[in-house]
Design an enzyme around this catalytic site. Structure first.
Site, PDB file in Angstrom:
ATOM      1  N   LYS A 275       0.838  -1.194   0.000  1.00 38.46           N
ATOM      2  CA  LYS A 275       0.000   0.000   0.000  1.00 38.46           C
ATOM      3  C   LYS A 275       0.878   1.250   0.000  1.00 38.46           C
ATOM      4  O   LYS A 275       2.022   1.209   0.459  1.00 38.46           O
ATOM      5  CB  LYS A 275      -0.853   0.040   1.271  1.00 38.46           C
ATOM      6  CG  LYS A 275      -2.033  -0.904   1.277  1.00 38.46           C
ATOM      7  CD  LYS A 275      -2.866  -0.697   2.537  1.00 38.46           C
ATOM      8  CE  LYS A 275      -4.040  -1.660   2.586  1.00 38.46           C
ATOM      9  NZ  LYS A 275      -5.014  -1.457   1.498  1.00 38.46           N
ATOM     10  N   ARG A 349     -10.617 -11.244   1.547  1.00 35.27           N
ATOM     11  CA  ARG A 349     -11.510 -12.259   0.958  1.00 35.27           C
ATOM     12  C   ARG A 349     -10.891 -13.648   1.026  1.00 35.27           C
ATOM     13  O   ARG A 349     -11.590 -14.649   1.032  1.00 35.27           O
ATOM     14  CB  ARG A 349     -11.872 -11.842  -0.469  1.00 35.27           C
ATOM     15  CG  ARG A 349     -10.704 -11.730  -1.389  1.00 35.27           C
ATOM     16  CD  ARG A 349     -10.982 -10.856  -2.610  1.00 35.27           C
ATOM     17  NE  ARG A 349     -11.008  -9.428  -2.283  1.00 35.27           N
ATOM     18  CZ  ARG A 349     -11.279  -8.476  -3.167  1.00 35.27           C
ATOM     19  NH1 ARG A 349     -11.583  -8.785  -4.411  1.00 35.27           N
ATOM     20  NH2 ARG A 349     -11.270  -7.211  -2.816  1.00 35.27           N
TER      21      ARG A 349
HETATM   22  N1  BES Z   1      -8.281  -3.591   4.225  1.00 31.23           N
HETATM   23  C1  BES Z   1      -8.403  -3.153   2.880  1.00 31.23           C
HETATM   24  C2  BES Z   1      -9.663  -2.329   2.645  1.00 31.23           C
HETATM   25  C3  BES Z   1      -9.746  -0.987   3.316  1.00 31.23           C
HETATM   26  C4  BES Z   1      -9.338   0.145   2.659  1.00 31.23           C
HETATM   27  C5  BES Z   1     -10.301  -0.865   4.568  1.00 31.23           C
HETATM   28  C6  BES Z   1      -9.448   1.383   3.272  1.00 31.23           C
HETATM   29  C7  BES Z   1     -10.411   0.370   5.194  1.00 31.23           C
HETATM   30  C8  BES Z   1      -9.986   1.494   4.540  1.00 31.23           C
HETATM   31  C9  BES Z   1      -8.429  -4.354   1.954  1.00 31.23           C
HETATM   32  O1  BES Z   1      -7.710  -5.456   2.359  1.00 31.23           O
HETATM   33  C10 BES Z   1      -7.854  -3.926   0.654  1.00 31.23           C
HETATM   34  O2  BES Z   1      -6.712  -3.574   0.620  1.00 31.23           O
HETATM   35  N2  BES Z   1      -8.661  -3.971  -0.405  1.00 31.23           N
HETATM   36  C11 BES Z   1      -8.206  -3.593  -1.696  1.00 31.23           C
HETATM   37  C12 BES Z   1      -8.810  -4.543  -2.701  1.00 31.23           C
HETATM   38  C13 BES Z   1      -8.246  -4.400  -4.077  1.00 31.23           C
HETATM   39  C14 BES Z   1      -6.782  -4.748  -4.097  1.00 31.23           C
HETATM   40  C15 BES Z   1      -9.015  -5.298  -5.003  1.00 31.23           C
HETATM   41  C16 BES Z   1      -8.649  -2.170  -1.953  1.00 31.23           C
HETATM   42  O3  BES Z   1      -9.750  -1.794  -1.553  1.00 31.23           O
HETATM   43  O4  BES Z   1      -7.877  -1.427  -2.544  1.00 31.23           O
HETATM   44 MN    MN Z   2      -5.683  -5.286   1.756  1.00 25.61          MN
END
Ligand code: BES
Ligand code: MN
Ligand code: ZN
Length: 494
Positions: A275, A349
């Site tokens: 990230k 997921r």
């Molecule tokens: N934990 C994150 C989602 C999230 C983002 C929660 C911001 C709270 C605040 C999740 O694991 C994630 O990183 N999701 C990705 C999915 C994508 C790679 C398909 C996302 O939302 O970018």
């Molecule tokens: Mn994630």
């Protein structure tokens, strides 16, 4: 925070501060008229000069200078009388707690619950707002710079009948909110404290106190169960994953349980699909679903609800260590379905799919999963409302109803077949992430592949688990979302 129930006339009740609700533009209620008279027309003056007019969440603090046994009175706006809702009472109570904090008062008395003739619902809302609004997480502050918190709230009632009815409502509201605050505490903990092992220890401790059966599956148990998706996420971290199983089954073997599944990623760095650095610290809250499940089980057991409930918490840390899983990896989930990893940041997921499959062994009446699953949900719905998807109309509408009643509202997104295209993989049954469009729905669709025919609802709390600015009964930080929603749903079910 302690609550006391007392029979008293507010005009003859000595206290440091008395909280009184006011409707917009209406000073002629019996109580306000009497208070106004004792205070020499002070309240009418506020309304006339428009200094304070009862608008929702506006406040006015008045020193009584010996005119009343109460040293101070905090008038709190409730908005228009005919537009009063439970949530407005929650907000007004939260506002009162937050605005009295700097005054240094440690105990207050309140009349907020009596605004609507003192119905149980409004009383519950007033207690919830006070407890949730008065919360702060200051475990790691070593200097006493924060304003003192209010430790005692006395609720005034007109007679014994009202007071004894009030007492039980207050006790239940407290039990419920304590569970929501447990969830907040867990989410607020930094990720170097709140590891998967910490969640497991906390689950064991809580279950011991409330008579819930708790079992922790370790890495080798997961290997024996072929939970490859959950194990894959944990590979990049030194912290061993845990699979926490909570069983509250007082209703007998013949009754199928409801199974709750909570995402427990104790820190989500994104893994190899790292990230960006801005805001990454917030990813300590990626176990808010797990916290909601723990809180819900605590509340349900403490309230002794006559139903069968199981909580499943897959928990791991998502880091880019040398042994981490990688984009392109192939995973065989516990269900046997194969998954091509295209993004290690779509880890939630993966954890959840093995837990959802594991849930099948309970022959559940319903499965509800709670997860901070997608940033796309924050884009779509912000921090105001939780995203809801599911495969069963009556379950969905029951959850929506519980959302309105609890103030933890939900909003449905569709899981139409057309969206299924997004997750098609060239080499496996599915990939774990799609393109830029419909990110919340494609994640929900992914989970749907693992629930079979069981009635199921997925709650995406990515936006609602963490409050950025602070609201009347949601101070800045962890919200504990999910606990009050799920307990409300389960109460109706029971
Ligand atoms: N934990 C994150 C989602 C999230 C983002 C929660 C911001 C709270 C605040 C999740 O694991 C994630 O990183 N999701 C990705 C999915 C994508 C790679 C398909 C996302 O939302 O970018
Ligand atoms: Mn994630
Ligand atoms: Zn995540």
């Amino acid at each position: 925070m302690e609550f006391k129930v007392t029979i008293a006339d507010p005009l003859e009740h000595p206290c440091r501060a008395l909280v009184v609700g006011c409707f917009e533009g209406e000073v002629r209620t019996p109580l306000l008229s009497r208070l106004d008279e004792s205070l020499g027309g002070c309240l009418t003056g506020f309304y006339e000069r428009r200094e304070f007019t009862g608008k929702l969440n506006k406040t006015r603090l008045v020193h009584t200078l010996g005119r009343l046994p109460a040293e101070q009175i905090l008038f709190v706006g409730l908005g228009k009388q005919d537009e009063l809702t439970r949530d407005k009472v929650r907000q007004a109570a939260g506002t009162a707690m937050q605005s009295l904090r700097p005054s240094g008062v440690r105990s207050i008395s309140t009349l907020l619950h009596m605004t609507d003739g003192g119905t149980n619902e409004m009383l519950q809302a007033a207690v919830e707002g006070a407890l949730l609004g008065g919360y702060s997480f200051n475990r790691y502050k070593t200097k006493d710079e924060d304003p003192t918190s209010i430790e005692e709230v006395t609720l005034l009632f007109p007679d014994t009948a009202a007071a004894s009815r009030g007492e039980s409502v207050v006790n239940e509201a407290q039990t419920l909110c304590n569970a929501a605050l447990l969830a907040r505490d867990l989410v607020s903990q930094p990720a170097n404290v709140a590891t998967p092992a910490y969640l497991a220890e906390n689950a064991l401790e809580m279950c011991g106190k409330y008579g819930i059966t708790c079992r922790i599956m370790e890495r080798d148990d997961m290997e024996r169960n072929a939970m490859e998706a959950l194990l894959a996420v944990a590979k990049g971290s030194q912290q061993p994953p845990k699979f926490i199983i909570l069983e509250y089954l007082p209703a007998g073997k013949e009754i199928s349980p409801t199974v709750l599944v909570g995402k427990g990623v104790t820190f989500d760095s994104g893994g190899i699909s790292l990230k960006p650095r801005e805001g990454m610290e917030k990813m300590k809250s990626d176990m808010a679903g797990a916290a909601a499940v723990l809180g819900t089980l605590q509340a349900v057991a403490a309230l002794k609800l006559p139903l069968n409930l199981v909580g499943l918490i897959p928990t791991a840390e998502n880091l880019p260590g040398g042994n981490a899983y990688k984009p392109g990896d192939l995973i065989r989930s516990m269900s046997g379905q194969t998954i091509e990893v295209v993004n290690t940041d779509a880890e939630g997921r993966l954890l959840l799919c093995d837990a959802l499959h594991y849930a099948q062994r309970y022959d559940p009446a319903a499965i509800i999963d709670v997860a901070t699953l997608t940033g796309a949900c924050v884009v779509a719905l912000g921090d105001v409302v939780t995203g809801l998807m599911g495969n069963d109309e009556s379950l969905k509408s029951a959850i929506k109803k519980a959302g309105d009643a609890s103030g933890e509202r939900v909003w449905e997104l569709p899981l139409w077949e057309e969206y299924g295209e997004i997750m098609k993989s060239d080499i496996a049954d599915m990939k774990n992430a799609g393109g830029p469009g419909a990110g919340t729905i494609s994640a929900g669709g992914f989970l749907q592949q693992f629930v079979g025919k069981v009635p199921w609802v997925h709650l995406d709390i990515a936006g609602t688990a963490w409050e950025e600015k602070g609201r009347p009964y949601l101070p800045k930080g962890a919200t504990g979302v999910g606990v009050r929603l799920l307990v409300e749903y389960l109460r109706e079910l029971a």
